[in-house]
Design a protein around this motif. Structure first.
Motif, PDB file in Angstrom:
ATOM      1  N   ARG A 166       0.850  -1.200   0.000  1.00 27.15           N
ATOM      2  CA  ARG A 166       0.000   0.000   0.000  1.00 27.15           C
ATOM      3  C   ARG A 166       0.879   1.241   0.000  1.00 27.15           C
ATOM      4  NH1 ARG A 166      -5.406   0.964   1.043  1.00 27.15           N
ATOM      5  NH2 ARG A 166      -5.911   3.085   1.731  1.00 27.15           N
ATOM      6  N   THR A 168       1.821   5.377  -0.234  1.00 28.85           N
ATOM      7  CA  THR A 168       1.234   6.544   0.432  1.00 28.85           C
ATOM      8  C   THR A 168       0.129   7.166  -0.422  1.00 28.85           C
ATOM      9  OG1 THR A 168       2.969   7.942  -0.521  1.00 28.85           O
ATOM     10  CG2 THR A 168       3.342   7.060   1.689  1.00 28.85           C
ATOM     11  N   ASP A 171      -3.383   6.123   0.553  1.00 24.75           N
ATOM     12  CA  ASP A 171      -3.933   6.829   1.706  1.00 24.75           C
ATOM     13  C   ASP A 171      -4.340   8.251   1.317  1.00 24.75           C
ATOM     14  OD1 ASP A 171      -3.559   4.647   3.434  1.00 24.75           O
ATOM     15  OD2 ASP A 171      -1.464   5.204   3.726  1.00 24.75           O
ATOM     16  N   GLU A 172      -3.515   8.896   0.482  1.00 23.20           N
ATOM     17  CA  GLU A 172      -3.854  10.245   0.027  1.00 23.20           C
ATOM     18  C   GLU A 172      -5.159  10.242  -0.762  1.00 23.20           C
ATOM     19  OE1 GLU A 172      -0.491  11.326  -2.265  1.00 23.20           O
ATOM     20  OE2 GLU A 172       0.851  11.570  -0.551  1.00 23.20           O
ATOM     21  N   ASP A 173      -5.385   9.156  -1.514  1.00 25.48           N
ATOM     22  CA  ASP A 173      -6.600   9.052  -2.322  1.00 25.48           C
ATOM     23  C   ASP A 173      -7.757   8.411  -1.565  1.00 25.48           C
ATOM     24  OD1 ASP A 173      -5.508  10.257  -4.576  1.00 25.48           O
ATOM     25  OD2 ASP A 173      -4.719   8.370  -5.360  1.00 25.48           O
ATOM     26  N   HIS A 174      -7.544   8.078  -0.277  1.00 27.07           N
ATOM     27  CA  HIS A 174      -8.601   7.515   0.580  1.00 27.07           C
ATOM     28  C   HIS A 174      -9.217   6.265  -0.037  1.00 27.07           C
ATOM     29  CE1 HIS A 174      -8.239  11.283   2.770  1.00 27.07           C
ATOM     30  NE2 HIS A 174      -8.514  11.953   1.648  1.00 27.07           N
ATOM     31  N   ILE A 175      -8.354   5.329  -0.463  1.00 25.60           N
ATOM     32  CA  ILE A 175      -8.825   4.111  -1.109  1.00 25.60           C
ATOM     33  C   ILE A 175      -9.266   3.101  -0.049  1.00 25.60           C
ATOM     34  CG2 ILE A 175      -8.209   2.205  -2.624  1.00 25.60           C
ATOM     35  CD1 ILE A 175      -8.448   4.958  -3.976  1.00 25.60           C
ATOM     36  N   LEU A 176     -10.545   2.728  -0.091  1.00 27.53           N
ATOM     37  CA  LEU A 176     -11.112   1.738   0.819  1.00 27.53           C
ATOM     38  C   LEU A 176     -11.489   0.457   0.096  1.00 27.53           C
ATOM     39  CD1 LEU A 176     -13.436   4.079   2.929  1.00 27.53           C
ATOM     40  CD2 LEU A 176     -11.122   3.297   3.492  1.00 27.53           C
ATOM     41  N   THR A 180     -10.712   0.833  -7.776  1.00 25.93           N
ATOM     42  CA  THR A 180     -11.149   2.223  -7.746  1.00 25.93           C
ATOM     43  C   THR A 180     -10.277   3.028  -8.698  1.00 25.93           C
ATOM     44  OG1 THR A 180     -11.933   2.160  -5.452  1.00 25.93           O
ATOM     45  CG2 THR A 180     -11.372   4.316  -6.350  1.00 25.93           C
ATOM     46  N   ARG A 184      -6.807  12.267 -10.411  1.00 22.85           N
ATOM     47  CA  ARG A 184      -6.029  13.088  -9.485  1.00 22.85           C
ATOM     48  C   ARG A 184      -5.887  14.517  -9.978  1.00 22.85           C
ATOM     49  NH1 ARG A 184      -1.102  10.843  -6.429  1.00 22.85           N
ATOM     50  NH2 ARG A 184      -2.320  11.537  -4.645  1.00 22.85           N
ATOM     51  N   TRP A 191     -13.601  10.030  -7.914  1.00 24.05           N
ATOM     52  CA  TRP A 191     -13.448   8.596  -7.695  1.00 24.05           C
ATOM     53  C   TRP A 191     -14.526   7.838  -8.473  1.00 24.05           C
ATOM     54  CZ3 TRP A 191     -12.592  12.345  -4.230  1.00 24.05           C
ATOM     55  CH2 TRP A 191     -11.422  12.296  -3.461  1.00 24.05           C
TER      56      TRP A 191
END
Length: 215
Positions: A166, A168, A171-176, A180, A184, A191
């Motif tokens: 994973r 960084t 996390d910056e793109d808030h991938i859950l 996806t 950017r 998204w």
């Protein structure tokens, strides 16, 4: 040459990002036809393909004089590689980095394009995937098919496989969830979640960003 379409595409993109010009084929027959029409600095082939082996293809090409001045590289997950004398063998590993490193070792770093050849990307897209999950593979195929309709120099498209770690940026793109797709730039960040069976929204993002369609 590789019969795995997703793997072939990811490797091709990695080599393009490293500065190389890439031509791809899905099997030995298609590969031989490409070699008859064009000369290459390097041929990378998977060992096992549906219509033969990479070693067979390379020996056929060599006997026809199609590999003069051309480096060749076989990559494989097999423990036994027949008829590979004189060929460079690279074991398949997770990710594309080992193959790109071997290509750089064989060919060196390609020169940067001349300033007039540089093109400013009008949109930056990142597709987050999860290994070889069916949804991730479908999303990758859909993006490949859609982007083939647009001028590639105007699109900065990157694939990040979260099965390999994973970064960084995830996390910056808030991938859950995966897959996806994230736009950017240009802002606002957008998204698109899912396998992209319907690419209408992505096409709208490309069009609104001013990316030109191919004639």
């Amino acid at each position: 040459m590789d019969d795995d379409e997703a793997g072939r595409y990811l490797l091709g993109r990695a080599l393009e990002l490293a500065g190389f010009t890439v031509t791809m084929a899905g099997g030995t027959r298609e590969g031989l036809e490409l070699l008859r029409r064009q000369r290459f600095n390097l041929v990378i082939s998977d060992y096992r393909m549906p219509d033969g082996t990479g070693t067979w293809m390379l020996k056929q090409a060599a006997s026809a004089g199609l590999l003069e001045g051309t480096e060749v590289l076989i990559f494989t997950g097999s423990t036994h590689v027949a008829d590979a004398a004189g060929l460079k063998i690279l074991s398949k590993q997770r990710g594309t980095e080992p193959i790109v490193a071997q290509v750089l070792k064989l060919l060196g770093t390609p020169p940067p394009p001349a300033p007039q050849e540089r093109a400013m990307a009008r949109i930056k897209l990142v597709l987050y995937t999860a290994g070889r999950s069916p949804a991730s593979l479908r999303a990758l195929r859909q993006m490949k098919s859609l982007l083939a309709q647009y001028e590639s120099a105007q699109v900065d498209f990157k694939v990040i496989d979260l099965a390999e770690g994973r970064p960084t940026s995830a996390d910056e793109d808030h991938i859950l969830l995966t897959p996806t797709l994230v736009q950017r730039s240009p802002l606002p960040r957008t998204w698109v979640v899912g396998d992209l069976e319907d690419t209408t929204l992505v096409a709208d993002l490309l069009d609104h960003s001013g990316v030109e369609r191919r004639p």
